[in-house]
Design a protein around this motif. Structure first.
Motif, mmCIF file in Angstrom:
data_model
loop_
_atom_site.group_PDB
_atom_site.id
_atom_site.type_symbol
_atom_site.label_atom_id
_atom_site.label_comp_id
_atom_site.label_asym_id
_atom_site.label_seq_id
_atom_site.Cartn_x
_atom_site.Cartn_y
_atom_site.Cartn_z
ATOM 1 N N PRO A 1 50.689 37.475 36.131
ATOM 2 C CA PRO A 1 50.122 37.092 37.440
ATOM 3 C C PRO A 1 50.028 35.582 37.626
ATOM 4 C CG PRO A 1 48.862 38.890 36.492
ATOM 5 C CD PRO A 1 49.827 38.437 35.427
ATOM 6 N N SER A 2 49.918 34.866 36.558
ATOM 7 C CA SER A 2 49.795 33.399 36.660
ATOM 8 C C SER A 2 51.136 32.704 36.862
ATOM 9 C CB SER A 2 49.138 32.860 35.386
ATOM 10 O OG SER A 2 49.919 33.231 34.253
ATOM 11 N N ILE B 1 54.566 31.205 38.295
ATOM 12 C CA ILE B 1 55.124 30.649 39.535
ATOM 13 C C ILE B 1 56.613 30.984 39.481
ATOM 14 C CG2 ILE B 1 55.523 28.538 40.855
ATOM 15 C CD1 ILE B 1 53.057 27.386 39.301
ATOM 16 N N LYS C 1 60.399 40.369 45.500
ATOM 17 C CA LYS C 1 59.171 39.667 45.887
ATOM 18 C C LYS C 1 57.986 40.627 45.954
ATOM 19 C CE LYS C 1 57.211 36.432 49.208
ATOM 20 N NZ LYS C 1 57.444 35.547 50.355
ATOM 21 N N ILE D 1 54.503 40.460 43.760
ATOM 22 C CA ILE D 1 53.163 40.442 44.358
ATOM 23 C C ILE D 1 52.333 41.605 43.799
ATOM 24 C CG2 ILE D 1 51.897 40.780 46.528
ATOM 25 C CD1 ILE D 1 54.188 39.161 47.888
ATOM 26 N N GLY E 1 50.782 40.872 40.672
ATOM 27 C CA GLY E 1 49.648 39.959 40.715
ATOM 28 C C GLY E 1 50.015 38.513 40.981
ATOM 29 N N VAL E 2 51.301 38.226 41.158
ATOM 30 C CA VAL E 2 51.710 36.855 41.443
ATOM 31 C C VAL E 2 51.318 36.529 42.883
ATOM 32 C CG1 VAL E 2 53.654 35.255 41.574
ATOM 33 C CG2 VAL E 2 53.645 37.063 39.833
ATOM 34 N N ALA E 3 50.702 35.371 43.065
ATOM 35 C CA ALA E 3 50.299 34.963 44.417
ATOM 36 C C ALA E 3 51.534 34.723 45.288
ATOM 37 C CB ALA E 3 49.465 33.695 44.335
ATOM 38 N N SER E 4 51.430 35.147 46.524
ATOM 39 C CA SER E 4 52.577 35.032 47.426
ATOM 40 C C SER E 4 53.070 33.590 47.537
ATOM 41 C CB SER E 4 52.184 35.556 48.813
ATOM 42 O OG SER E 4 53.246 35.408 49.706
ATOM 43 N N GLU E 5 52.098 32.654 47.555
ATOM 44 C CA GLU E 5 52.505 31.245 47.686
ATOM 45 C C GLU E 5 53.152 30.705 46.416
ATOM 46 O OE1 GLU E 5 49.505 32.462 47.980
ATOM 47 O OE2 GLU E 5 47.980 31.306 46.912
ATOM 48 N N ASN E 6 53.098 31.474 45.357
ATOM 49 C CA ASN E 6 53.748 31.064 44.109
ATOM 50 C C ASN E 6 55.107 31.732 43.912
ATOM 51 O OD1 ASN E 6 51.787 29.272 43.330
ATOM 52 N ND2 ASN E 6 50.649 30.770 42.113
#
Lengths: 306, 297
Positions: B89-90, B92, B114, B118, B121-126
């Motif tokens: 999740p962390s 990028i 994509k 998500i 757990g990866v942030a969309s902005e990353n």
């Protein structure tokens, strides 16, 4: 029939003298398709236009290209490029590099397949393309091709080395002309480096002979002088087929036969022959052709139509 | 760098898996993410329901193929667990796609990747999907992970457009990699913003292209409905499987041996010179899933 339509286009043209003048080879309209835009590229910025594909044109020798886009409501665009190559041998080489057949409909050799029409004439290589052909787009493309064909005033000779290819068992349209080492492997992998010192001063051609199940490949390289030819031959024999120092043909591990010889400044080699006799016979045919050309003191370049 | 000279004679002597034309010299030992003695696992998954060239595929079907392929690659049954094996999740994440006009990476596949990121757990902005602007893309600039995806097609200078080649846009001057028919493309994988970051390679074989014509290198006559994805960690292994399929199609279509022109030497050199992965079929564990008609490999 398309040649007969040209007067109806009613456009004047002049012999191009620079990049901008290439536009004179092009109509502004073809049936329902109208000119939208022109772009010009030279050998410093061709990458900006066709990226990696630029190398093919650069390897043959290229000056400038015009790209004109034609648009038509409810139809795909047609893109036309006229490549002004350094010489006729370069335009001919690009054509032989990418054509699968020669339909002789436009210029000095042409091919039309789905979405693509290519031809060469004099020192110009011409490409017309669309994403997918319809009856209307194909008609418009052929009309543009006819216009360009007519607008380019002269034909030019094919490289003389073409006349050294024996006609017997030659696969129709089965040859590629080049003067950059990358294209040594066009039909048959020989080496991953410039084992024959091919360069802008050499003329090279690789050709297919026989049926697919009994295929031989003939490679001819014409050097500027005998010294260069001898050096290339010596390197080739040393690094590819040292057995040729003691024998006139070599059987490779895949059970095909290979041979090579030097006739003055002409290097000739046969690869993948199904038998020793076939390999030597093909080489002897080259020798006869080369001898005839020498005796006549003129290149025998008219025996094979490009 | 000293060039390794490889003639046909040497290949005939040294190679156990010689294929005329696309021939490579197979002596690599490296396999991505595994010991030197193990094989590079490659998943070939196909589905007959995919459409022909020019039509949009069903996004759900594309995601299903991607997830099945990944699950097979990492020996998991649950796609969500499989994704967590390769992405944190962390992370990028830069999704290196390909925008070539006539045969781009399908948007449905980009979206599927994509969405799975998500879900992991990866942030969309990353997450960023990019091709030619990756050097200016802030996500790619600070990426901790890359996912590499593109269709395979013949190429006028490098033989074929590959996953190895897809990273050429990371180079400051891509044309510097053009000499000798792009022989050293794999060197770009050693750049600091690339090296060690690739978590997954997805070679798109929905409608691959087996021959080129004209300056735009394309005719619809030269694509066919293979309806597959090739997935793996080792880009060289994935590309070499794709290459074998392209070569087989060329031979079938032209009804004779029709080697790529020029040969795709950068795949072999990625193995033998740059040790990026293996191109040796005997060192590739190829797992075939789904539709098996006209597999060609």
């Amino acid at each position: 029939m398309y040649r007969l339509m040209i007067p109806a286009l009613l456009f004047l043209y002049v012999v191009p003298m620079n990049a901008a003048d290439l536009s004179a080879f092009l109509p502004v309209q073809s049936n329902e398709w109208s000119m939208e835009s022109d772009q010009y590229f030279n050998n410093e910025n061709l990458y900006d236009y066709i990226d990696g594909a630029a190398e093919l044109y650069l390897s043959y020798g290229f000056n400038t290209v015009i790209s004109r886009r034609y648009a038509c409501p409810d139809e795909m665009d047609i893109v036309v490029e006229i490549f002004d190559m350094n010489g006729a041998r370069d335009a001919f080489g690009v054509f032989t590099n990418m054509r699968e057949k020669n339909q002789h409909e436009f210029g000095q050799g042409s091919q039309q397949i789905e979405g693509s029409l290519i031809f060469w004439k004099d020192h110009y290589f011409v490409s017309l393309s669309t994403h997918r052909n319809t009856g209307r787009s194909l008609a418009a493309m052929k009309k543009i091709a006819a216009f360009i064909d007519h607008a380019i005033p002269n034909e030019n000779q094919v490289p003389a080395i073409l006349g050294l290819l024996p006609e017997q068992n030659l696969v129709s349209e089965g040859y590629c002309y080049f003067h950059h080492y990358i294209w040594l492997n066009s039909y048959y992998y020989i080496a991953n480096y410039n084992i024959l010192d091919v360069n802008d001063q050499t003329d090279g051609i690789v050709a297919k002979y026989g049926s697919p199940d009994r295929r031989s490949y003939l490679l001819l390289i014409q050097y500027p002088d005998e010294q260069a030819a001898q050096a290339a031959y010596a390197q080739f024999v040393s690094e590819f087929s040292p057995e040729l120092k003691a024998a006139n043909a070599v059987r490779l591990k895949d059970d095909t036969w290979h041979t090579a010889a030097l006739y003055e400044r002409l290097f000739a080699s046969v690869f993948n022959a199904p038998g020793k006799e076939e390999a030597i016979q093909l080489l002897n045919s080259v020798k006869s052709k080369a001898q005839l050309a020498t005796d006549e003191k003129v290149p025998n370049h008219k025996t094979i139509q490009p | 760098m000293t060039e390794k000279k490889i003639t046909r004679r040497e290949m005939l002597i040294n190679t156990t898996a010689f294929t005329v034309g696309s021939a490579l010299l197979f002596n690599g030992t490296y396999a991505w993410g595994s010991s030197a003695s193990s094989k590079s696992r490659v998943i070939l998954i196909r589905d007959e329901r995919l459409p022909d060239y020019g039509a949009k595929p069903d996004p759900a079907l594309v995601k299903e193929m991607l997830n099945k392929g990944l699950c097979a690659l990492v020996d998991e049954e649950d796609p969500s667990v499989a994704w967590k094996k390769i992405i944190q999740p962390s992370d990028i994440v830069g999704i290196k796609t390909n925008v070539w006009q006539t045969l781009p990476t399908p948007p449905e596949l980009e979206t599927a990747i994509k969405e799975e990121l998500i879900s992991t757990g990866v942030a969309s902005e990353n997450i960023s999907i990019n091709d030619r602007g990756i050097r200016r893309d802030p996500v790619f600039q600070k990426a901790t992970a890359l996912i590499n995806t593109r269709p395979m097609r013949t190429h006028a200078w490098s033989g074929v457009g590959t996953l190895i080649k897809n990273y050429i846009m990371f180079a400051e001057k891509p044309s510097d990699l053009h000499p000798d028919s792009c022989a050293d493309l794999a060197s770009v994988w050693n750049l600091p913003n690339v090296k060690g970051k690739t978590r997954l390679n997805v070679l798109v074989m929905f409608t691959p292209q087996f021959s080129s014509v004209g300056p735009h290198s394309f005719s619809p006559d030269y694509v066919w409905s293979y309806k597959g994805l090739i997935i793996g960690f080792d880009p060289v292994a994935v590309d070499s499987v794709g290459l074998r399929i392209i070569q087989a199609k060329r031979n079938d279509y032209f009804k004779e041996d029709r080697p790529l022109n020029p040969p795709a030497k950068h795949i072999e050199i990625a193995d033998t010179r740059h040790h990026l992965g293996t191109a040796d079929p005997s060192k590739i564990e190829l797992i075939k899933l789904g539709w098996d008609e006209d597999l060609l490999v």
